[in-house]
Design a protein around this motif. Sequence first.
Motif, PDB file in Angstrom:
ATOM      1  N   ALA A 185       0.871  -1.111   0.102  1.00  0.00           N
ATOM      2  CA  ALA A 185       0.155  -0.087  -0.103  1.00  0.00           C
ATOM      3  C   ALA A 185       0.857   1.250   0.090  1.00  0.00           C
ATOM      4  N   ALA A 186       2.047   1.160   0.798  1.00  0.00           N
ATOM      5  CA  ALA A 186       2.809   2.189   1.132  1.00  0.00           C
ATOM      6  C   ALA A 186       3.661   2.443  -0.408  1.00  0.00           C
ATOM      7  N   CYS A 187       4.019   1.314  -1.043  1.00  0.00           N
ATOM      8  CA  CYS A 187       4.622   1.349  -2.487  1.00  0.00           C
ATOM      9  C   CYS A 187       3.657   2.001  -3.543  1.00  0.00           C
ATOM     10  N   ALA A 188       2.608   1.529  -3.481  1.00  0.00           N
ATOM     11  CA  ALA A 188       1.576   2.117  -4.574  1.00  0.00           C
ATOM     12  C   ALA A 188       1.080   3.610  -4.339  1.00  0.00           C
ATOM     13  N   ALA A 189       1.344   4.065  -3.092  1.00  0.00           N
ATOM     14  CA  ALA A 189       0.980   5.517  -2.778  1.00  0.00           C
ATOM     15  C   ALA A 189       2.368   6.381  -3.213  1.00  0.00           C
ATOM     16  N   LEU A 190       3.493   5.680  -3.094  1.00  0.00           N
ATOM     17  CA  LEU A 190       4.522   6.412  -3.701  1.00  0.00           C
ATOM     18  C   LEU A 190       4.674   6.393  -5.404  1.00  0.00           C
ATOM     19  N   VAL A 191       4.139   5.362  -5.807  1.00  0.00           N
ATOM     20  CA  VAL A 191       4.053   5.095  -7.327  1.00  0.00           C
ATOM     21  C   VAL A 191       2.915   6.169  -7.790  1.00  0.00           C
ATOM     22  N   ALA A 192       1.710   6.249  -7.177  1.00  0.00           N
ATOM     23  CA  ALA A 192       0.638   7.024  -7.697  1.00  0.00           C
ATOM     24  C   ALA A 192       1.103   8.413  -7.723  1.00  0.00           C
ATOM     25  N   GLY A 193       2.033   9.025  -6.975  1.00  0.00           N
ATOM     26  CA  GLY A 193       2.367  10.382  -6.889  1.00  0.00           C
ATOM     27  C   GLY A 193       1.213  11.323  -6.059  1.00  0.00           C
ATOM     28  N   PRO A 194       1.777  12.484  -5.551  1.00  0.00           N
ATOM     29  CA  PRO A 194       0.793  13.035  -4.735  1.00  0.00           C
ATOM     30  C   PRO A 194      -0.110  13.972  -5.602  1.00  0.00           C
ATOM     31  N   TYR A 195       0.053  14.320  -6.714  1.00  0.00           N
ATOM     32  CA  TYR A 195      -0.796  15.354  -7.572  1.00  0.00           C
ATOM     33  C   TYR A 195      -1.899  14.674  -8.374  1.00  0.00           C
ATOM     34  N   ALA A 196      -1.426  13.559  -9.160  1.00  0.00           N
ATOM     35  CA  ALA A 196      -2.376  13.056  -9.972  1.00  0.00           C
ATOM     36  C   ALA A 196      -1.824  11.744 -10.118  1.00  0.00           C
ATOM     37  N   LEU A 197      -2.599  10.616 -10.315  1.00  0.00           N
ATOM     38  CA  LEU A 197      -2.394   9.274 -10.410  1.00  0.00           C
ATOM     39  C   LEU A 197      -1.484   8.962 -11.665  1.00  0.00           C
ATOM     40  N   ASP A 198      -0.201   8.348 -11.527  1.00  0.00           N
ATOM     41  CA  ASP A 198       0.675   7.981 -12.311  1.00  0.00           C
ATOM     42  C   ASP A 198       0.037   6.919 -13.260  1.00  0.00           C
ATOM     43  N   ALA A 199      -0.451   7.088 -14.542  1.00  0.00           N
ATOM     44  CA  ALA A 199      -1.049   6.020 -15.429  1.00  0.00           C
ATOM     45  C   ALA A 199       0.033   5.202 -15.930  1.00  0.00           C
ATOM     46  N   HIS A 200       1.309   5.663 -16.119  1.00  0.00           N
ATOM     47  CA  HIS A 200       2.358   4.786 -16.442  1.00  0.00           C
ATOM     48  C   HIS A 200       3.191   4.153 -15.380  1.00  0.00           C
ATOM     49  N   GLY A 201       2.785   4.268 -13.995  1.00  0.00           N
ATOM     50  CA  GLY A 201       3.450   3.680 -12.964  1.00  0.00           C
ATOM     51  C   GLY A 201       3.761   2.076 -13.268  1.00  0.00           C
ATOM     52  N   PRO A 202       4.488   1.634 -12.501  1.00  0.00           N
ATOM     53  CA  PRO A 202       4.835   0.013 -12.480  1.00  0.00           C
ATOM     54  C   PRO A 202       3.767  -0.923 -11.739  1.00  0.00           C
ATOM     55  N   TRP A 203       2.508  -0.668 -12.223  1.00  0.00           N
ATOM     56  CA  TRP A 203       1.456  -1.221 -11.518  1.00  0.00           C
ATOM     57  C   TRP A 203       1.395  -2.722 -11.883  1.00  0.00           C
ATOM     58  N   ALA A 204       1.873  -3.125 -12.961  1.00  0.00           N
ATOM     59  CA  ALA A 204       1.774  -4.721 -13.416  1.00  0.00           C
ATOM     60  C   ALA A 204       3.005  -5.400 -12.532  1.00  0.00           C
ATOM     61  N   GLU A 205       3.966  -4.766 -12.217  1.00  0.00           N
ATOM     62  CA  GLU A 205       5.180  -5.208 -11.561  1.00  0.00           C
ATOM     63  C   GLU A 205       4.526  -5.354 -10.046  1.00  0.00           C
ATOM     64  N   LEU A 206       3.891  -4.518  -9.488  1.00  0.00           N
ATOM     65  CA  LEU A 206       3.195  -4.406  -8.274  1.00  0.00           C
ATOM     66  C   LEU A 206       2.486  -5.482  -7.949  1.00  0.00           C
ATOM     67  N   ASP A 207       1.605  -5.621  -9.034  1.00  0.00           N
ATOM     68  CA  ASP A 207       0.725  -6.741  -8.777  1.00  0.00           C
ATOM     69  C   ASP A 207       1.196  -8.140  -9.064  1.00  0.00           C
ATOM     70  N   THR A 208       2.368  -8.343  -9.877  1.00  0.00           N
ATOM     71  CA  THR A 208       2.910  -9.533  -9.765  1.00  0.00           C
ATOM     72  C   THR A 208       3.708  -9.852  -8.670  1.00  0.00           C
ATOM     73  N   GLU A 209       4.297  -8.739  -7.980  1.00  0.00           N
ATOM     74  CA  GLU A 209       5.057  -8.818  -6.697  1.00  0.00           C
ATOM     75  C   GLU A 209       4.207  -9.412  -5.611  1.00  0.00           C
ATOM     76  N   LEU A 210       3.023  -8.912  -5.575  1.00  0.00           N
ATOM     77  CA  LEU A 210       2.091  -9.265  -4.516  1.00  0.00           C
ATOM     78  C   LEU A 210       1.592 -10.476  -4.700  1.00  0.00           C
ATOM     79  N   ASP A 211       1.397 -10.965  -5.943  1.00  0.00           N
ATOM     80  CA  ASP A 211       0.837 -12.374  -6.140  1.00  0.00           C
ATOM     81  C   ASP A 211       1.606 -13.145  -5.734  1.00  0.00           C
TER      82      ASP A 211
END
Length: 229
Positions: A58-84
């Motif tokens: 959750a903390a990592c996702a918060a950092l990836v998302a960014g404080p101003y606008a959700l980063d659509a190009h963040g490493p979301w797939a990598e996060l998903d795979t790692e949590l899986d």
Amino acid sequence: MGAGLLLLGDSRLPAGGHAHSGGLENAVARGEVHDLDTLTDFLLGRLYGSGAVQGAFAACAALVAGPYALDAHGPWAELDTELDARTPSAPSRAASRAQGRSLRRIARAAWPEEPWTALGVSPHHAVVLGAAATRARLDEREAAVLAVTNTVNGPASAAVKLLSFDPIAVTVVLAEMAGHCDQVAEEAADAARTVHADGDWDRLPAWSAPGLDVCAELHAREEVVHFAS
């Protein structure tokens, strides 16, 4: 800041958490949890196992998302795979994704301008929670606090229903665990900051709790249950 934390931490948030016991129902059925002492042991096991992992993601996702606008190009797939990879039980993965889909629907309604589809078709709950936390003006540590407390609050609430415990007594159990939750959340946030800085996903916590995995697998085979997990 405080209002956002209360909003996402509110048990009335319709994100599906009320339908999940986090393995507690099976532990009760097998007699492993039967009083407040055994409930405390169960919750501490979840906290230092699943809680540490969920908090870090959750903390990592918060950092990836960014404080101003959700980063659509963040490493979301990598996060998903790692949590899986850190969730061995298939029923547990399914429960996480079910809650993640529900929370994303809420986030999309609350912040429709953000590209929530970037998180994937069926994202894990901790990932959505971290991203949503930033939209509620929370930082990575507060996102970790939300995820960590979520891993114990849900089963504790389920215990009241399954074992007819006094709600006040269960609340006391949770209050006594507050220091543990803060410690786990702080360590989870520290790990997320390190990973965000160097990109080494292996440094995210990978604590396991085989007993909880067994509970999840056995629960999925039961014909009649009160909770989805």
